[in-house]
Design a protein around this motif. Structure first.
Motif, PDB file in Angstrom:
ATOM      1  N   SER A 153       0.841  -1.189   0.000  1.00 20.10           N
ATOM      2  CA  SER A 153       0.000   0.000   0.000  1.00 20.10           C
ATOM      3  C   SER A 153       0.879   1.243   0.000  1.00 20.10           C
ATOM      4  O   SER A 153       1.822   1.349   0.791  1.00 20.10           O
ATOM      5  CB  SER A 153      -0.916   0.007   1.226  1.00 20.10           C
ATOM      6  OG  SER A 153      -1.603   1.235   1.310  1.00 20.10           O
ATOM      7  N   TYR A 165      -2.443   4.279 -10.814  1.00 16.42           N
ATOM      8  CA  TYR A 165      -3.882   4.508 -10.927  1.00 16.42           C
ATOM      9  C   TYR A 165      -4.602   3.312 -11.536  1.00 16.42           C
ATOM     10  O   TYR A 165      -5.729   2.997 -11.151  1.00 16.42           O
ATOM     11  CB  TYR A 165      -4.140   5.765 -11.751  1.00 16.42           C
ATOM     12  CG  TYR A 165      -3.674   7.009 -11.045  1.00 16.42           C
ATOM     13  CD1 TYR A 165      -4.361   7.495  -9.941  1.00 16.42           C
ATOM     14  CD2 TYR A 165      -2.526   7.681 -11.463  1.00 16.42           C
ATOM     15  CE1 TYR A 165      -3.931   8.631  -9.268  1.00 16.42           C
ATOM     16  CE2 TYR A 165      -2.088   8.815 -10.800  1.00 16.42           C
ATOM     17  CZ  TYR A 165      -2.788   9.277  -9.698  1.00 16.42           C
ATOM     18  OH  TYR A 165      -2.355  10.398  -9.033  1.00 16.42           O
ATOM     19  N   ASP A 195      -4.555   0.675  -8.705  1.00 15.14           N
ATOM     20  CA  ASP A 195      -5.366   1.122  -7.578  1.00 15.14           C
ATOM     21  C   ASP A 195      -6.862   1.060  -7.908  1.00 15.14           C
ATOM     22  O   ASP A 195      -7.673   0.607  -7.099  1.00 15.14           O
ATOM     23  CB  ASP A 195      -4.968   2.552  -7.201  1.00 15.14           C
ATOM     24  CG  ASP A 195      -5.519   2.980  -5.855  1.00 15.14           C
ATOM     25  OD1 ASP A 195      -5.343   2.231  -4.873  1.00 15.14           O
ATOM     26  OD2 ASP A 195      -6.106   4.070  -5.776  1.00 15.14           O
ATOM     27  N   TYR A 250      -9.695  -1.437  -6.344  1.00 21.29           N
ATOM     28  CA  TYR A 250     -10.947  -0.953  -5.768  1.00 21.29           C
ATOM     29  C   TYR A 250     -12.136  -1.722  -6.333  1.00 21.29           C
ATOM     30  O   TYR A 250     -13.084  -2.040  -5.605  1.00 21.29           O
ATOM     31  CB  TYR A 250     -11.096   0.544  -6.063  1.00 21.29           C
ATOM     32  CG  TYR A 250     -12.435   1.115  -5.667  1.00 21.29           C
ATOM     33  CD1 TYR A 250     -12.711   1.441  -4.344  1.00 21.29           C
ATOM     34  CD2 TYR A 250     -13.430   1.317  -6.622  1.00 21.29           C
ATOM     35  CE1 TYR A 250     -13.952   1.961  -3.978  1.00 21.29           C
ATOM     36  CE2 TYR A 250     -14.670   1.841  -6.266  1.00 21.29           C
ATOM     37  CZ  TYR A 250     -14.918   2.155  -4.947  1.00 21.29           C
ATOM     38  OH  TYR A 250     -16.150   2.654  -4.593  1.00 21.29           O
ATOM     39  N   ALA A 296      -9.009   1.555  -2.075  1.00 20.42           N
ATOM     40  CA  ALA A 296      -8.190   2.361  -2.979  1.00 20.42           C
ATOM     41  C   ALA A 296      -7.305   3.285  -2.152  1.00 20.42           C
ATOM     42  O   ALA A 296      -7.750   3.851  -1.141  1.00 20.42           O
ATOM     43  CB  ALA A 296      -9.058   3.163  -3.938  1.00 20.42           C
ATOM     44  N   ASP A 297      -6.057   3.461  -2.577  1.00 17.90           N
ATOM     45  CA  ASP A 297      -5.132   4.365  -1.897  1.00 17.90           C
ATOM     46  C   ASP A 297      -5.223   5.792  -2.430  1.00 17.90           C
ATOM     47  O   ASP A 297      -4.827   6.732  -1.745  1.00 17.90           O
ATOM     48  CB  ASP A 297      -3.684   3.876  -2.061  1.00 17.90           C
ATOM     49  CG  ASP A 297      -3.401   2.631  -1.236  1.00 17.90           C
ATOM     50  OD1 ASP A 297      -4.179   2.349  -0.299  1.00 17.90           O
ATOM     51  OD2 ASP A 297      -2.405   1.941  -1.527  1.00 17.90           O
TER      52      ASP A 297
END
Length: 270
Positions: A204, A223, A226, A230, A236-237
């Motif tokens: 993470s 992105y 991530d 999700y 999601a970070d």
């Protein structure tokens, strides 16, 4: 047959604004090319990803139980699926163009009545299809060992398509400008793999210091992984909207670059 009828029979065929027949034919050729050797193009990446998963299970053990509130293996699985998906999308388009150039049959791609945009779209969609096929096969195999929840199906599909399309288009650029397979291997080893490994695939980004997190968020690979994560596990970070806009922007930029490359054609017709 009168001369008038004869001249009409020899008239150029009209395809309309878009040559859908030619575009679909080239796309089908790209899909059949990788399906013909499915053991190499689909099964091998699936097995490699399972080996990655096994190594991390054995190496980590219970040293890391939860990441972002979910079990580490569930956190890791989406990143591994995305890596398999995107790397194969890249391999499909780059190898197709490289082989055509080496074998001297690139003319078969350039001579048909296809515009630069139609060629670009057909090749990119072929790479996208291989990426999605590999991703689905890999996800099915991983699901035997790690539960995949499909938290947000729409987000999962969007990021899977955008990421595979991005790498497919990057593969087109590599295939056009590479002069030998070593050049394509360099792109994979020094660009794609480092960006994938440093994008939060195995960890993470919330655990990184501020500067490290900033660098990770400048990485477009972050992105796509991530957002896909999700879609599968609901964690999601980063910002999903920012990720979506970043992937759309990169895909548009790559589409324009590939269009101009085929329009100019200097690296293909030389």
């Amino acid at each position: 047959m009168t001369p008038t009828h004869f001249s009409q029979d020899l008239a150029p065929r009209r395809y309309g604004t878009v040559n859908w027949i030619g575009l679909y034919t080239l796309y089908r050729k790209e899909v059949r090319r990788f399906l013909t050797v499915g053991t190499q193009t689909v099964l091998a990446p699936m097995v490699t990803t399972l080996l990655f998963l096994a190594v991390f299970v054995l190496a980590m053990g219970h040293a890391v139980d939860l990441v972002g509130g979910v079990p580490y293996m569930e956190f890791l699985a989406p990143g591994l699926i995305m890596m398999a998906m995107t790397q194969n999308a890249f391999a499909n388009t780059s190898s197709s163009l490289m082989i055509a150039k080496i074998q001297g049959n690139i003319v078969d791609l350039l001579m048909p009545p296809l515009s630069a945009l139609e060629i670009t779209m057909a090749l990119a969609l072929g790479g996208l299809t291989r990426g999605l096929v590999v991703g689905a096969a890999t996800a099915a195999a991983i699901a035997l060992f790690v539960p995949l929840h499909l938290a947000h199906v729409g987000a999962m599909l969007f990021y899977a398509v955008m990421a595979s399309l991005m790498l497919a288009q990057l593969g087109i650029i590599a295939g056009i400008y590479a002069e030998k397979f070593d050049h394509m291997a360099a792109v994979t080893n020094f660009v794609i793999t480092p960006l994938a490994f440093l994008s939060g695939t195995f960890y993470s980004t919330e655990r990184l210091p501020d500067f490290g997190r900033l660098l990770a968020h400048l990485n477009p690979f972050f992105y796509m992984i991530d957002g896909f994560r999700y879609g599968l596990i609901g964690h999601a970070d980063g910002s999903l909207w920012l990720g979506a806009l970043a992937l759309i922007g990169v895909n548009m930029a790559l589409l324009i670059a590939n269009y101009l490359s085929f329009q100019h054609g200097s690296r293909l017709r030389a």
